[in-house]
Design an enzyme around this catalytic site. Structure first.
Site, PDB file in Angstrom:
ATOM      1  N   SER A  55       0.799  -1.240   0.000  1.00  0.00           N
ATOM      2  CA  SER A  55       0.000   0.000   0.000  1.00  0.00           C
ATOM      3  C   SER A  55       0.823   1.277   0.000  1.00  0.00           C
ATOM      4  O   SER A  55       0.261   2.358  -0.185  1.00  0.00           O
ATOM      5  CB  SER A  55      -0.911   0.016   1.220  1.00  0.00           C
ATOM      6  OG  SER A  55      -2.035  -0.762   0.972  1.00  0.00           O
ATOM      7  N   LYS A  90       0.418   3.476  -2.895  1.00  0.00           N
ATOM      8  CA  LYS A  90      -0.819   4.250  -3.125  1.00  0.00           C
ATOM      9  C   LYS A  90      -0.598   5.763  -3.198  1.00  0.00           C
ATOM     10  O   LYS A  90      -1.120   6.407  -4.112  1.00  0.00           O
ATOM     11  CB  LYS A  90      -1.862   3.893  -2.063  1.00  0.00           C
ATOM     12  CG  LYS A  90      -2.384   2.455  -2.184  1.00  0.00           C
ATOM     13  CD  LYS A  90      -3.273   2.077  -1.004  1.00  0.00           C
ATOM     14  CE  LYS A  90      -3.773   0.641  -1.085  1.00  0.00           C
ATOM     15  NZ  LYS A  90      -4.497   0.236   0.136  1.00  0.00           N
ATOM     16  N   TYR A 127      -3.105  -3.023 -10.368  1.00  0.00           N
ATOM     17  CA  TYR A 127      -3.028  -2.774  -8.929  1.00  0.00           C
ATOM     18  C   TYR A 127      -2.173  -3.852  -8.225  1.00  0.00           C
ATOM     19  O   TYR A 127      -1.311  -3.534  -7.401  1.00  0.00           O
ATOM     20  CB  TYR A 127      -4.442  -2.707  -8.344  1.00  0.00           C
ATOM     21  CG  TYR A 127      -4.476  -2.645  -6.842  1.00  0.00           C
ATOM     22  CD1 TYR A 127      -4.115  -1.484  -6.167  1.00  0.00           C
ATOM     23  CD2 TYR A 127      -4.836  -3.761  -6.090  1.00  0.00           C
ATOM     24  CE1 TYR A 127      -4.135  -1.428  -4.779  1.00  0.00           C
ATOM     25  CE2 TYR A 127      -4.853  -3.714  -4.707  1.00  0.00           C
ATOM     26  CZ  TYR A 127      -4.498  -2.555  -4.060  1.00  0.00           C
ATOM     27  OH  TYR A 127      -4.500  -2.507  -2.686  1.00  0.00           O
ATOM     28  N   TYR A 183      -4.532   3.366   7.703  1.00  0.00           N
ATOM     29  CA  TYR A 183      -5.751   2.567   7.819  1.00  0.00           C
ATOM     30  C   TYR A 183      -6.632   3.125   8.930  1.00  0.00           C
ATOM     31  O   TYR A 183      -6.701   4.338   9.119  1.00  0.00           O
ATOM     32  CB  TYR A 183      -5.407   1.081   8.068  1.00  0.00           C
ATOM     33  CG  TYR A 183      -4.372   0.517   7.117  1.00  0.00           C
ATOM     34  CD1 TYR A 183      -4.536   0.604   5.738  1.00  0.00           C
ATOM     35  CD2 TYR A 183      -3.242  -0.115   7.589  1.00  0.00           C
ATOM     36  CE1 TYR A 183      -3.592   0.074   4.865  1.00  0.00           C
ATOM     37  CE2 TYR A 183      -2.304  -0.656   6.722  1.00  0.00           C
ATOM     38  CZ  TYR A 183      -2.477  -0.553   5.369  1.00  0.00           C
ATOM     39  OH  TYR A 183      -1.557  -1.073   4.525  1.00  0.00           O
ATOM     40  N   VAL A 212       1.179  -3.805   3.911  1.00  0.00           N
ATOM     41  CA  VAL A 212       1.031  -5.064   4.638  1.00  0.00           C
ATOM     42  C   VAL A 212       2.262  -5.981   4.581  1.00  0.00           C
ATOM     43  O   VAL A 212       2.296  -6.987   5.279  1.00  0.00           O
ATOM     44  CB  VAL A 212      -0.219  -5.861   4.205  1.00  0.00           C
ATOM     45  CG1 VAL A 212      -1.485  -5.157   4.633  1.00  0.00           C
ATOM     46  CG2 VAL A 212      -0.205  -6.142   2.713  1.00  0.00           C
TER      47      VAL A 212
HETATM   48  N1  GLU Z   1      -1.955  -5.544  -2.079  1.00  0.00           N
HETATM   49  C1  GLU Z   1      -2.555  -5.427  -0.792  1.00  0.00           C
HETATM   50  C2  GLU Z   1      -4.049  -5.618  -0.895  1.00  0.00           C
HETATM   51  O1  GLU Z   1      -4.667  -5.054  -1.757  1.00  0.00           O
HETATM   52  C3  GLU Z   1      -2.214  -4.087  -0.259  1.00  0.00           C
HETATM   53  C4  GLU Z   1      -2.785  -3.877   1.069  1.00  0.00           C
HETATM   54  C5  GLU Z   1      -1.913  -3.050   1.935  1.00  0.00           C
HETATM   55  O2  GLU Z   1      -0.694  -3.003   1.853  1.00  0.00           O
HETATM   56  O3  GLU Z   1      -2.544  -2.413   2.779  1.00  0.00           O
HETATM   57  O4  GLU Z   1      -4.635  -6.341  -0.142  1.00  0.00           O
END
Ligand code: GLU
Length: 434
Positions: free
Chosen positions: A69, A72, A194, A246, A264
């Protein structure tokens, strides 16, 4: 020439913080993406990249892991550049959701995801990147992240396959958004871009440089390349500050007070605007999906360096009002020179870092002065940790036979390692006496 290769007080600081938290063994690596569950839970890498371009490290700072993430905010920046702030806002909001990163919740009526830091918002953001086909769109993303990191980044194919093979929740989110009209591109194409963007490999050092690029108004401090427009950086940092961690984002902003983003795989970036970026990596996650050790270490770094964005300090720049310039040779000591350096305002990390870098430059200086008078009269405050780093500089100078003294009418003893005098004349006289 004096060897200063082991002189690294900022690296030492990261090392101290690492040893403080390496023993914390709460949490466990993410397992909903099978390939992530095999990560070594004992790894803990830290890196700090200053806006002057230097990088300081501790622990496994070169270990590679997937960005997840943390991609992002950078893809959000690219989408803002590609379709403009209004175009992006029409499709992705900027409101903290207070929900988990993979929550299935969209704005009633529009079907718009809450913000670009949760999965739904990030999937829409990826779909906005320009390109004639998914491969081209992904390549533009990979190139953009690479420019922020200052090196060519590659995809971890094992993690990509693992994620693509198990990412049905993200597909479900995408189908819902397509049904609601907030996603217009074909689901499989968009989630594939993604998944690939999440599988880009980085190290803590890469993350620190990427974070420092944001801290530095979009200019990569290592390469000097202007990667992101400053107005876009502002918007990205704002959304990171409110939504980056988050459903821990509110508490994070209260406790750490810096724009940040976690992933994550165990990575985390935090940005201290105009100062530096930090990149951390440790796989065990807490219940909200944030790296336990990275969160604890960021909190310690923020506290020790007084980085909280709401911290009440009057920043007065520049802090150097006069660069060291040797004074005239003192009577009777033709070869002896004393430099005077006047500091002003709030002395914080960048000033100490500049001084450290100047020390490294001076290591080869045969014409070094015998003394340095640091005038602190116009210094309003000194961050305690910046003072410690400056004391290290003073001690290093001492080893070279350069005596550093300070001047402070108010006798505040801001720098413990130096003798203090009430006036510059008194300090100069100290060097004059045999
Ligand atoms: N690729 C992970 C997902 O979409 C990223 C989530 C993350 O790092 O928060 O579940």
């Amino acid at each position: 020439m004096v060897d200063v290769s082991s002189f690294d007080p900022i690296g030492d600081l990261l090392e101290t913080i690492r040893s403080e938290f390496i023993g914390v063994d709460d949490g466990s690596p993410a397992d909903y993406i099978p390939e992530l569950s095999v990560a070594d839970p004992n790894v803990f890498g830290l890196a700090l990249a200053g806006v002057a371009g230097s990088v300081y490290v501790a622990g496994e700072s070169a270990d590679q892991f997937t960005i997840q993430s943390i991609s992002k905010p950078f893809v959000y920046a690219l989408a803002l550049a590609d379709v403009g702030p209004e175009g992006v806002l029409a499709r992705v909001g900027v409101e903290p959701s207070g929900e988990a990163f993979n929550a299935i919740s969209l704005e009633p009526g529009t079907g718009r995801p809450a913000n670009p830091m949760v999965n739904a918002g990030a999937i829409v953001t990826s779909s906005l990147i320009r390109g004639n086909n998914p491969a081209e769109r992904f390549e533009r993303i990979r190139e953009m992240l690479s420019r922020c990191a200052g090196r060519d980044l590659a995809v971890d194919e094992d993690v990509y396959r693992s994620e693509a093979g198990t990412g049905d929740r993200n597909r479900a989110l995408a189908y819902l958004m397509r049904h609601a009209g907030s996603l217009t591109a074909p689901v499989e194409e968009v989630v594939d871009v993604y998944f690939r963007q999440c599988s880009i490999q980085v190290s803590a050092v890469d993350l620190a440089v990427m974070a420092a690029t944001l801290a530095n108004g979009g200019v990569n401090p290592r390469t000097g390349e202007a990667v992101i427009d400053p107005s876009i950086v502002e918007q990205v940092l704002t959304v990171m500050a409110t939504c980056g961690m988050y459903d821990y984002s509110g508490e994070w902003l209260v406790r750490v007070g810096l724009p940040a983003k976690s992933g994550v795989a165990g990575g985390l970036i935090a940005v201290s605007p105009s100062q530096f970026g930090i990149g951390l990596f440790s796989p065990p996650l807490d219940a909200r999906g944030n790296s336990v050790r990275a969160v604890a270490a960021s909190r310690a770094i923020s506290e020790q360096l007084s980085l909280h964005l709401m911290h009440q300090v009057r920043r007065t720049a520049p802090s150097f009002t006069r660069l060291p310039a040797p004074t005239a040779a003192l009577d009777g000591h033709p070869n002896d020179r004393v430099a005077v350096l006047e500091l002003q305002g709030y002395i914080e990390f960048p000033v100490a870092e500049q001084a450290l870098l100047a020390v490294n430059l001076r290591a080869t200086d045969a014409e070094r002065p015998i003394g340095l008078v640091v005038d602190l009269n116009h210094v309003t405050r000194c961050n305690p940790l910046a003072a410690t780093l400056l004391d290290d500089v003073i001690e290093q100078f001492g080893k070279w036979g350069v005596t550093v003294v300070t001047v402070d009418q108010r006798a505040r003893h801001l720098l413990a390692a130096a003798a203090e005098f009430p006036t510059v004349d008194a300090a100069l006289a100290h060097f004059d006496s045999p």
